[in-house]
Design an enzyme around this catalytic site. Structure first.
Site, PDB file in Angstrom:
ATOM      1  N   ALA A 190       0.626  -0.976   0.017  1.00 36.05           N
ATOM      2  CA  ALA A 190      -0.216   0.098  -0.157  1.00 36.05           C
ATOM      3  C   ALA A 190       1.051   1.179  -0.241  1.00 36.05           C
ATOM      4  O   ALA A 190       2.079   0.907   0.219  1.00 36.05           O
ATOM      5  CB  ALA A 190      -0.856   0.133   0.925  1.00 36.05           C
ATOM      6  N   LYS A 191       0.532   2.246  -0.491  1.00 38.98           N
ATOM      7  CA  LYS A 191       0.788   3.342  -0.292  1.00 38.98           C
ATOM      8  C   LYS A 191       0.017   4.349  -0.427  1.00 38.98           C
ATOM      9  O   LYS A 191      -0.911   4.219  -0.273  1.00 38.98           O
ATOM     10  CB  LYS A 191       1.910   4.296  -1.314  1.00 38.98           C
ATOM     11  CG  LYS A 191       2.674   4.772  -1.193  1.00 38.98           C
ATOM     12  CD  LYS A 191       3.722   3.860  -0.341  1.00 38.98           C
ATOM     13  CE  LYS A 191       5.514   4.955   0.103  1.00 38.98           C
ATOM     14  NZ  LYS A 191       6.113   4.632   0.329  1.00 38.98           N
ATOM     15  N   GLY A 192       0.592   5.948   0.301  1.00 41.29           N
ATOM     16  CA  GLY A 192      -0.142   7.149   0.628  1.00 41.29           C
ATOM     17  C   GLY A 192      -0.324   8.215   0.838  1.00 41.29           C
ATOM     18  O   GLY A 192       1.492   8.227   0.346  1.00 41.29           O
TER      19      GLY A 192
END
Length: 411
Positions: free
Chosen positions: A101-103
């Site tokens: 994931a990444k944000g």
């Protein structure tokens, strides 16, 4: 070619090498979930300002999704998507039970006060709290964020779900952070470098190194290389670049930067043009800054024999091809900078156990994971007659594909 296009290209190449079915290839490329939220906060002067936040949850076949949250003006969906996908392959290469994931939030942290950053972080957490969690998606610090940011996320999340220290990693020690986490990415880069050099009958001692980026990763990598007898002959960061053919005193440089906030005017080296750093004479080049710094314009002039990708996607595909033809050995980002997420995994495990490891145990476990991963990559290289980048990609993609098939998700 942007980061997403390059990542997709590497994935497709690995997929072809592995002979994956088109259905599973398509399944692995599409993110599990893409989140876009508006975060409106009052500034210190009372004016309301809106920021856009993103979280891309790419894949959870092997476990909870894992990846950092970055605060940077140029955060955009394509970049976040690419980095989320890279995290899926990176965690699989490291053989830790996570997906990717990444944000990020499109903002400039330097232009926000501490209280404004706190308000922004808490609003972002309020928007996504029901989509992250200990066994769902575990954020961590990234560019423009730090342990304090994670503390705010932990506190805000806990208001909705009860005390949950394992919901984020990279936390302050007093809130369940792990010893050794601050140095983990840089230390992992050094362990990866040692594994690579050993393959060619070399060691860090006596070799020359150039390091682009003197933030957390670059500083720790330089410090540990210096301690192991390596000669760091040039360093740069956003403030400037310095060189010393006899080797820079890294401890003195760290003290200078801590005192002045800059590399400029350091009396242990000569100023140089930052653009020339990547083509400076050395044995090992370690890019620790932004992506895309090695491209078709400068790749032909690179003099390093080895490149260790401590940054995410520092080498674009054109440069990759040019450097490979020159015989430069590139240690890819999805392996070389996996030390941070590996120790984040150790932190998560400690939080779930309610037990804290000694720093020596953290570092020894990290070395074991990084060394084992390198040998697994080399096995894939021999099996598929490919370079280290494709060795790492085929290793990671194959592990995720197997988990996906075992779950029956490929149909």
């Amino acid at each position: 070619m942007n980061a997403l296009a390059a990542t997709n290209r590497n994935f497709r190449h690995a997929s072809r090498i592995l002979g994956l079915d088109s259905k599973i290839e398509r399944s692995l490329m599409i993110p599990f979930r893409e989140i876009k939220v508006e975060c409106t906060i009052p500034k210190d002067d009372g004016t309301l300002v809106s920021y856009i936040g993103f979280r891309v949850q790419h894949d959870n076949a092997r476990g909870p999704m894992k990846g950092g949250i970055r605060y940077h003006p140029e955060v955009d969906p394509d970049e976040v998507n690419a980095l989320a996908q890279l995290m899926t392959w990176k965690t699989a290469v490291a053989d830790i039970p996570y997906g990717g994931a990444k944000g990020g939030i499109g903002c400039s942290p330097r232009d926000l006060s501490l209280s404004e950053l706190e308000r922004l972080t808490r609003v972002f957490t309020q928007k996504i709290h029901d989509l992250i969690g200990i066994h769902t998606d575990v954020p961590a610090p990234d560019m423009g964020t730090n342990a304090q940011t994670m503390a705010w996320i932990l506190d805000e999340y806990s208001k909705f779900h009860g005390h949950s220290p394992a919901v984020v990693t990279g936390k302050p020690i007093d809130l369940g952070g792990s010893l050794g986490r601050e140095a983990a990415t840089g230390r992992g880069v050094v362990f990866a470098t040692e594994a690579l050099l050993a393959e060619y009958g070399k060691s860090i001692q006596g070799l020359t190194f150039v390091i682009q980026g003197f933030g957390n990763v670059g500083t720790w990598a330089a410090k540990l290389i210096h301690e192991k007898g390596g000669k760091v002959v040039a360093v740069s960061d956003i403030t400037g670049a310095i060189r010393n053919p006899e080797g820079i005193d890294i401890n003195a440089l760290i003290k200078h930067k801590d005192a002045t906030g800059s590399l400029n005017d350091f009396n242990g080296g000569d100023a140089m043009n930052s653009d020339e750093l990547l083509i400076h004479e050395c044995d090992v080049l370690i890019p620790c800054a932004l992506g895309g710094v090695l491209n078709k314009e400068n790749a032909g002039d690179v003099k390093a024999k080895f490149i260790v990708e401590a940054a995410n996607h520092p080498t674009d595909p054109d440069a990759d091809e040019i450097l490979s033809k020159k015989g430069v050995i590139i240690l890819p980002d999805i392996y070389a900078n996996a030390g941070g997420v590996t120790v984040s995994y150790f932190e998560w495990v400690q939080n779930i156990q309610g037990f804290m490891w000694e720093e020596e145990k953290v570092n020894l476990e990290l070395q074991k994971y990084m060394t084992r991963a390198f040998h697994n990559i080399k096995t894939m290289c021999h099996t598929h007659s490919c370079n280290l980048r494709m060795g790492a990609f085929t290793l990671g993609v194959n592990r995720v594909a197997r988990a996906t098939q075992l779950r029956g998700w490929e149909a």
